[in-house]
Design an enzyme around this catalytic site. Structure first.
Site, mmCIF file in Angstrom:
data_model
loop_
_atom_site.group_PDB
_atom_site.id
_atom_site.type_symbol
_atom_site.label_atom_id
_atom_site.label_comp_id
_atom_site.label_asym_id
_atom_site.label_seq_id
_atom_site.Cartn_x
_atom_site.Cartn_y
_atom_site.Cartn_z
ATOM 1 N N HIS A 85 4.170 7.121 3.774
ATOM 2 C CA HIS A 85 5.093 6.020 3.477
ATOM 3 C C HIS A 85 4.490 5.125 2.396
ATOM 4 O O HIS A 85 3.330 5.266 2.040
ATOM 5 C CB HIS A 85 5.393 5.192 4.741
ATOM 6 C CG HIS A 85 4.214 4.432 5.295
ATOM 7 N ND1 HIS A 85 3.408 4.929 6.288
ATOM 8 C CD2 HIS A 85 3.701 3.207 4.997
ATOM 9 C CE1 HIS A 85 2.465 4.043 6.578
ATOM 10 N NE2 HIS A 85 2.616 2.995 5.806
ATOM 11 N N GLU A 112 7.696 0.961 4.782
ATOM 12 C CA GLU A 112 7.206 -0.028 5.730
ATOM 13 C C GLU A 112 7.414 -1.400 5.096
ATOM 14 O O GLU A 112 7.204 -1.571 3.892
ATOM 15 C CB GLU A 112 5.707 0.206 5.999
ATOM 16 C CG GLU A 112 5.070 -0.807 6.944
ATOM 17 C CD GLU A 112 3.565 -0.568 7.148
ATOM 18 O OE1 GLU A 112 2.969 0.229 6.398
ATOM 19 O OE2 GLU A 112 2.997 -1.194 8.049
ATOM 20 N N HIS A 143 0.817 -1.216 0.000
ATOM 21 C CA HIS A 143 0.000 0.000 0.000
ATOM 22 C C HIS A 143 0.849 1.263 0.000
ATOM 23 O O HIS A 143 2.026 1.234 0.314
ATOM 24 C CB HIS A 143 -0.953 0.025 1.208
ATOM 25 C CG HIS A 143 -0.268 -0.039 2.548
ATOM 26 N ND1 HIS A 143 -0.050 -1.222 3.212
ATOM 27 C CD2 HIS A 143 0.227 0.926 3.351
ATOM 28 C CE1 HIS A 143 0.558 -0.986 4.369
ATOM 29 N NE2 HIS A 143 0.751 0.322 4.475
#
Ligand code: CO
Length: 133
Positions: free
Chosen positions: A77, A128, A5
């Site tokens: 992020h 991430e 994502h």
């Protein structure tokens, strides 16, 4: 690695959901709370990847500072899936990358292991890592 994502911090999750519904015709999933990360969040599922919308759930949330600097919100992020967060983090650290946190295992709302890598190690973008089994 796959893209899981892209994450956007928003000042108001409900207003953000209404906006992307009216302008883009995109619906968010159910709103979830990640107490450990200090965020309320929801996902827009695009099929091959998701857009994560995050709002601070408490004043000392790690993303509250981001909103101070970017009051209207913005991209925070992006997230890559890996087979093993520990293995990926160890391999990156070996190459001089800075894996954030105090070593305490972190989890997302779905119980999957996650870790964050300093923006300096990906051309200025916070990354991430998310463990998918
Ligand atoms: Co994320």
């Amino acid at each position: 690695m796959n893209l899981s994502h892209v994450s956007i911090v928003v000042p108001d999750l409900d207003a953000a959901a209404a906006k992307i519904r009216s302008t883009w015709g995109l619906d968010i999933g159910e709103i979830e709370l990640n107490e450990q990360q200090g965020v309320r969040l929801a996902y827009v599922d695009l099929g091959n990847a998701k857009i994560e919308l995050m709002e601070p759930s408490r004043p000392d949330s790690p993303i509250a500072k981001f909103l101070e600097k970017n009051p209207k919100g913005g991209i925070h992020h992006f997230c890559l899936t890996v087979d093993s967060v520990d293995a990926a983090a160890a391999s990156l650290a070996e190459k001089g990358a800075q894996v954030l946190g105090d070593g305490t295992p972190q989890k997302n709302v779905h119980g999957e292991r996650i870790a964050f890598v300093h923006p300096k190690d990906f051309l200025g973008a916070l990354v991430e890592l998310e463990e998918h089994r």
